[in-house]
Scaffold this active site. Structure first.
Site, PDB file in Angstrom:
ATOM      1  N   HIS A  14       0.832  -1.197   0.000  1.00  0.00           N
ATOM      2  CA  HIS A  14       0.000   0.000   0.000  1.00  0.00           C
ATOM      3  C   HIS A  14       0.869   1.251   0.000  1.00  0.00           C
ATOM      4  CE1 HIS A  14      -0.297   0.646   4.705  1.00  0.00           C
ATOM      5  NE2 HIS A  14       0.934   0.572   4.295  1.00  0.00           N
ATOM      6  N   CYS A  33       5.441   6.915   3.990  1.00  0.00           N
ATOM      7  CA  CYS A  33       4.287   6.132   3.521  1.00  0.00           C
ATOM      8  C   CYS A  33       3.704   6.704   2.229  1.00  0.00           C
ATOM      9  CB  CYS A  33       3.196   6.073   4.588  1.00  0.00           C
ATOM     10  SG  CYS A  33       3.744   5.278   6.090  1.00  0.00           S
ATOM     11  N   HIS A  39       4.899   0.167  -0.315  1.00  0.00           N
ATOM     12  CA  HIS A  39       5.657  -0.703   0.584  1.00  0.00           C
ATOM     13  C   HIS A  39       4.640  -1.704   1.122  1.00  0.00           C
ATOM     14  CE1 HIS A  39       3.856   2.279   3.274  1.00  0.00           C
ATOM     15  NE2 HIS A  39       3.935   1.374   4.223  1.00  0.00           N
ATOM     16  N   HIS A  41       3.281  -4.926   4.209  1.00  0.00           N
ATOM     17  CA  HIS A  41       3.264  -5.457   5.578  1.00  0.00           C
ATOM     18  C   HIS A  41       2.737  -6.891   5.574  1.00  0.00           C
ATOM     19  CE1 HIS A  41       3.910  -1.470   7.325  1.00  0.00           C
ATOM     20  NE2 HIS A  41       3.010  -1.004   6.475  1.00  0.00           N
ATOM     21  N   ASP A  79      -4.881 -10.528   0.111  1.00  0.00           N
ATOM     22  CA  ASP A  79      -3.559 -11.167   0.233  1.00  0.00           C
ATOM     23  C   ASP A  79      -2.768 -11.113  -1.076  1.00  0.00           C
ATOM     24  OD1 ASP A  79      -1.531 -12.633   1.590  1.00  0.00           O
ATOM     25  OD2 ASP A  79      -2.220 -14.466   0.607  1.00  0.00           O
ATOM     26  N   HIS A  80      -1.512 -10.677  -0.943  1.00  0.00           N
ATOM     27  CA  HIS A  80      -0.623 -10.542  -2.105  1.00  0.00           C
ATOM     28  C   HIS A  80      -1.207  -9.642  -3.176  1.00  0.00           C
ATOM     29  CE1 HIS A  80       1.520 -13.655   0.020  1.00  0.00           C
ATOM     30  NE2 HIS A  80       2.568 -13.378  -0.732  1.00  0.00           N
ATOM     31  N   GLU A 128      -0.883  -4.145  11.800  1.00  0.00           N
ATOM     32  CA  GLU A 128      -0.024  -3.833  10.652  1.00  0.00           C
ATOM     33  C   GLU A 128       1.391  -4.330  10.937  1.00  0.00           C
ATOM     34  OE1 GLU A 128      -0.231   0.090   8.382  1.00  0.00           O
ATOM     35  OE2 GLU A 128       1.683   0.237   9.436  1.00  0.00           O
TER      36      GLU A 128
END
Lengths: 147, 140
Positions: A14, A33, A39, A41, A79-80, A128
């Site tokens: 994100h 950010c 980047h 998490h 996810d991913h 996070e």
């Protein structure tokens, strides 16, 4: 009443960016950010449901069904993925941990009631990192005094 | 308005302390505090968990800007208590630096922090992996 919590993990990319602001303002508020390359998490999701234990099964909910809904509505979608670019709610909403908690609540609230006889969604917690997490109890916030 | 979100952030600091009451006899102190009464003190790696509660700003998506929260907690707690002897801090001039009292002190130190429209909701301090203390202000 019993509270039952189930965890799931997902990993996603994100960045934080408000389209209505100048690039300078975005960097001032969001710092690192705001990097548009993004980047990521490893998130941990905790979903807590509230209800009474069924006198026959001893279950508050059928965990298999809860797991299926968490995966179908959240993990399989997030996810991913790049949250800003690939998840519809984050085209308008900045994918902060706070907004992930709200969005996941909304996704589960749409899908859970018909699958969870009697039990109610109580809390969504999104980690996070180990040191940062957000809790959401829904728009009515049952922890509010008189709420 | 989507409602209230609770945002929690964890911070680490290491301090020494000795649990001791001046008005007790040596024997009473040893009986009450056991190993924690060792005159030379001992230490812990504390984890402070700070929870703020507030609306999500529609422009930033945030309850509080973490840079601001980190700066406040870093300055007021981590730098003040980290790598220090808690018994030497003015906060513990008249109280025993148990983790209970450390929670109450940290609450008092943080509660007037400027967190935008969010406010301090809850503090947890872990003294070790096996014991932790929660405090939500004197009215709770």
């Amino acid at each position: 009443m019993i509270l039952l919590t189930r965890k799931a993990d997902f990993s996603a990319a994100h960045y934080y960016w408000n389209e209505h602001w100048s690039p300078e303002e975005n960097v001032r508020v969001f710092g690192k950010c705001a990097n548009r390359n993004g980047h990521g998490h490893n998130y941990t999701l905790e979903v807590t449901v509230a209800g009474d234990a069924d006198p026959v099964t001893g279950f508050v909910v059928d965990l298999k069904k809860l797991k299926e809904v968490m995966h179908a509505e959240v993990v399989d979608v997030y996810d991913h993925r790049h949250l800003n670019l690939e998840v519809p709610e984050f085209r308008e909403r900045i994918p902060t941990t706070e907004n992930l908690a709200i969005s996941i609540w909304e996704r589960l609230e749409r899908a859970l009631p018909e699958r969870l006889a009697g039990a109610k969604l109580h809390r969504v917690r999104v980690y996070e990192t180990d040191d940062l997490f957000a809790d959401y109890y829904g728009p009515g916030d049952p922890t509010e005094v008189g709420g | 308005m989507s409602g209230t979100v609770y945002l929690s952030r964890r911070y680490r600091f290491s301090s020494s302390h000795r649990l001791h009451v001046d008005s007790y006899s040596d024997e009473q102190n040893r009986e009450t505090f056991g190993k924690c009464n060792n005159p030379h003190g001992h230490g812990h790696n504390y984890v402070l968990e700070v929870t703020l509660r507030g609306p999500v700003d529609p422009e930033t998506g945030m309850v509080v800007n973490l840079v601001d929260l980190d700066a406040i907690v870093q300055e007021r707690i981590v730098e003040r208590f980290g790598l220090r002897n808690l018994n030497c801090d003015a906060e513990f001039a008249t109280t025993v630096p148990t983790t209970e009292n450390l929670c109450i002190a940290a609450w008092r130190i943080l509660e007037d922090g400027h967190f935008g429209s969010a406010r301090l909701e809850h503090l947890r301090i872990e003294e070790t992996a096996n014991n932790y203390f929660d405090y939500a202000g004197k009215d709770n």
